[in-house]
Design a protein around this motif. Structure first.
Motif, PDB file in Angstrom:
ATOM      1  N   LEU A 164       0.827  -1.201   0.000  1.00 38.56           N
ATOM      2  CA  LEU A 164       0.000   0.000   0.000  1.00 38.56           C
ATOM      3  C   LEU A 164       0.866   1.257   0.000  1.00 38.56           C
ATOM      4  O   LEU A 164       0.562   2.234  -0.702  1.00 38.56           O
ATOM      5  N   LEU A 165       1.953   1.247   0.780  1.00 35.07           N
ATOM      6  CA  LEU A 165       2.857   2.402   0.796  1.00 35.07           C
ATOM      7  C   LEU A 165       3.475   2.647  -0.580  1.00 35.07           C
ATOM      8  O   LEU A 165       3.632   3.795  -1.005  1.00 35.07           O
ATOM      9  N   SER A 166       3.811   1.581  -1.273  1.00 31.63           N
ATOM     10  CA  SER A 166       4.382   1.720  -2.608  1.00 31.63           C
ATOM     11  C   SER A 166       3.375   2.346  -3.573  1.00 31.63           C
ATOM     12  O   SER A 166       3.727   3.214  -4.387  1.00 31.63           O
ATOM     13  N   VAL A 167       2.110   1.929  -3.474  1.00 30.45           N
ATOM     14  CA  VAL A 167       1.073   2.486  -4.343  1.00 30.45           C
ATOM     15  C   VAL A 167       0.769   3.936  -3.963  1.00 30.45           C
ATOM     16  O   VAL A 167       0.502   4.776  -4.826  1.00 30.45           O
ATOM     17  N   TYR A 230      10.046  10.534  -5.902  1.00 29.07           N
ATOM     18  CA  TYR A 230       9.407   9.210  -5.928  1.00 29.07           C
ATOM     19  C   TYR A 230      10.426   8.104  -5.671  1.00 29.07           C
ATOM     20  O   TYR A 230      10.150   7.140  -4.940  1.00 29.07           O
ATOM     21  N   SER A 231      11.612   8.228  -6.235  1.00 27.00           N
ATOM     22  CA  SER A 231      12.625   7.177  -6.104  1.00 27.00           C
ATOM     23  C   SER A 231      13.239   7.113  -4.714  1.00 27.00           C
ATOM     24  O   SER A 231      13.936   6.136  -4.394  1.00 27.00           O
ATOM     25  N   ARG A 232      12.994   8.108  -3.848  1.00 28.05           N
ATOM     26  CA  ARG A 232      13.565   8.105  -2.510  1.00 28.05           C
ATOM     27  C   ARG A 232      12.914   7.058  -1.611  1.00 28.05           C
ATOM     28  O   ARG A 232      13.492   6.677  -0.590  1.00 28.05           O
ATOM     29  N   SER A 233      11.724   6.612  -1.957  1.00 26.96           N
ATOM     30  CA  SER A 233      11.014   5.625  -1.128  1.00 26.96           C
ATOM     31  C   SER A 233      10.927   4.309  -1.887  1.00 26.96           C
ATOM     32  O   SER A 233      10.437   4.274  -3.024  1.00 26.96           O
ATOM     33  N   GLN A 240      12.337   1.032   2.906  1.00 24.20           N
ATOM     34  CA  GLN A 240      12.753   2.424   3.038  1.00 24.20           C
ATOM     35  C   GLN A 240      11.619   3.358   2.622  1.00 24.20           C
ATOM     36  O   GLN A 240      11.124   3.292   1.499  1.00 24.20           O
ATOM     37  N   VAL A 241      11.208   4.231   3.522  1.00 20.78           N
ATOM     38  CA  VAL A 241      10.175   5.224   3.244  1.00 20.78           C
ATOM     39  C   VAL A 241      10.718   6.590   3.642  1.00 20.78           C
ATOM     40  O   VAL A 241      11.040   6.814   4.809  1.00 20.78           O
TER      41      VAL A 241
END
Length: 549
Positions: A164-167, A230-233, A240-241
């Motif tokens: 869910l975090l990725s989405v 966007y690529s930082r998470s 990594q968030v």
């Protein structure tokens, strides 16, 4: 769904949201099944892949971003399964946001809505909320696709939370470009121009961020692109968030929405914001035919078609030229990286790419993506006819004594010319850069590969105009779906080991690799035949159909 502006806006975009979400979810599932389960079934193969994407195969980072733990399922899912999703979902948001704002004004819907006792600020908020619901629907399908991809690839279901975090990370960057599209809709007069402008920014931002991964001279400037945030998470790959990156994306989105809302409340309906341009800028339109003495592109349907596409030609053509220049310039570095990496060459050969020569590398990189970029440009041109009908402009043009089929063919020819100019800019950039870099190419094949660049987007235009001649309201969805299916089919065909004749269902397979294999005249003839067939069918349908039917 007509009890509020929010639900009415969502209803207008519900089919597109479901179509895009389902297509992206299916792409994730098929990719993980074909790549993880079939192409890299063993631990040894996956570890070799992780080494290759950091070495000789590093050029694939331009498409899928920075790899993190790609030898593990969750890392491979986030990199390969979701790598293209930020760009594609951002494209959907740009199209949806301009459709419900400037598109609604072109169709005359806003005038009706403004007659109700409702403030313009509230109207804008409800429209933005409707677009957000469409994004939520698309992301929900993508989330389900990521969950299903685990069992399909022979792995456990990914954790619900990190998935869910990725989405959410994906949705935030897409929402930012949707908010930027709402700003563009206030500044520009037409939906097409607004969507094209944001689309060009989207393509440039995506390439800028990912090119910094393979071109060291750009690495320190990646932060200029929203995709860097966007690529930082990477919650799926390593948990990594980056809270600051997510917060900054959200803040930029809200600030863009606030700016768009403020502009919307302060302008006249149907008109863009009046900008305090300098005098020489205000005089510039006269040089392009907007003033009293400049009617050189208003002499007929063909001239008007070319004139209306000048801004798009410049944006897409220069963007494609920049893309061609950057990819051609990094070719020697990629070739040197593969010289000592035989396993990387073997992996690329599975996708039928020859990475032992300059021609093979350019064919695998540049001439894989350039036809897609030009086809996306072609897809934006196909929405012209449907938009003209809904705005009433088509009836005005057909009042002129011109045969309907002649009008149809003239406007289609204008679209062909627009694409040819954009393709010529990209091809010139490629040929000049290759000459200056002294690349080892067969120049006859290079010229033919450049000349054939226009054929796939011409097919898209002919197909889209044929649909417009039959059912104009279906143009956007059908063309976008067919183009996505054709590209993904071409991308996955080698991994699925499909027979040769079946692969020809994709227009990108028909284009082939002329830089390496030379021109396949049979396939080129098939592409020309498709263009003629779609043109004939579209002209016949348009000549017999009533306007707005």
């Amino acid at each position: 769904m007509f009890r509020s502006i929010t639900l009415a806006t969502f209803r207008s975009q519900r089919r597109a949201a479901v179509a895009w979400g389902a297509a992206l979810a299916a792409f994730t599932i098929i990719t993980m099944w074909s790549n993880w389960r079939s192409e890299y079934p063993t631990e040894e193969a996956r570890q070799r892949l992780a080494e290759q994407v950091e070495g000789g195969l590093s050029f694939v980072q331009v498409l899928f971003g920075e790899p993190e733990r790609v030898d593990e399922f969750r890392g491979h899912l986030e990199w390969r399964g979701l790598g293209l999703h930020p760009f594609l979902l951002g494209l959907f948001m740009a199209m949806a946001a301009t459709a419900v704002s400037r598109g609604a004004e072109e169709r005359g819907e806003l005038d009706l809505v403004l007659t109700a006792p409702r403030s313009r600020a509230r109207l804008f908020i409800e429209q933005a909320a409707g677009v957000a619901l469409a994004l939520l629907a698309a992301c929900a399908l993508i989330w389900l696709g990521t969950l299903v991809s685990g069992p399909v690839a022979g792995e456990p279901v990914p954790p619900l939370g990190v998935t869910l975090l990725s989405v959410v990370n994906l949705a935030l960057v897409a929402a930012l470009f949707g908010a930027m599209a709402l700003i563009a809709a206030q500044l520009l007069r037409s939906r097409r121009t607004a969507a094209t402008t944001v689309g060009a920014i989207l393509v440039g931002s995506f390439l800028w961020s990912n090119m910094g991964l393979v071109a060291t001279s750009l690495e320190g400037w990646r932060w200029l692109s929203p995709f860097y945030l966007y690529s930082r998470s990477t919650p799926l790959a390593d948990g990594q968030v980056s809270a600051w990156a997510l917060a900054l994306l959200a803040a930029m989105t809200l600030a863009s929405l606030a700016g768009a809302g403020l502009l919307f409340t302060r302008r006249d309906a149907g008109a863009p914001i009046s900008m305090p341009w300098p005098a020489f800028v205000k005089r510039a339109p006269r040089w392009w035919g907007d003033g009293g003495g400049g009617t050189w592109l208003l002499g007929g349907s063909f001239q008007w078609g070319v004139r209306s596409a000048l801004g798009q030609i410049a944006a897409w053509g220069l963007g494609a030229a920049l893309f061609a220049t950057l990819f051609t310039a990094v070719t020697p570095a990629i070739r040197r990286g593969f010289e000592d990496l035989p396993t990387g060459r073997e992996a690329a050969e599975r996708f039928e790419f020859d990475l032992t020569s300059d021609a093979g590398i350019i064919s695998a990189l540049l001439f894989l993506v350039l036809p897609l970029v030009l086809c996306l440009f072609a897809a934006t041109l196909t929405t012209v006819v449907a938009g003209q009908e809904q705005s009433g402009r088509l009836e005005l043009e057909l009042a002129y004594p011109v045969r309907r089929r002649s009008y149809y063919l003239l406007r289609t020819t204008a679209a062909f010319v627009a694409i040819a100019v954009a393709a010529a800019l990209a091809a010139t950039a490629f040929l000049v850069t290759a000459f200056l870099m002294d690349l080892h190419l067969n120049w006859e094949r290079a010229i033919f590969a450049s000349l054939l660049l226009a054929l796939p987007p011409w097919i898209v235009v002919a197909f889209g105009y044929a649909i417009a001649g039959w059912r104009p309201r279906l143009v956007t969805g059908v063309v976008a779906g067919a183009l996505a299916a054709s590209f993904f089919f071409d991308l996955l065909a080698p991994a699925l080991d499909l027979p040769g004749p079946l692969r020809k269902l994709s227009i990108f397979q028909l284009y082939g690799q002329p830089l390496v294999d030379g021109v396949r005249w049979v396939d080129a003839t098939v592409m020309l035949a498709l263009i003629v067939a779609f043109l004939g069918a579209g002209a016949l349908a348009f000549g017999r159909r009533d306007i707005l039917k």
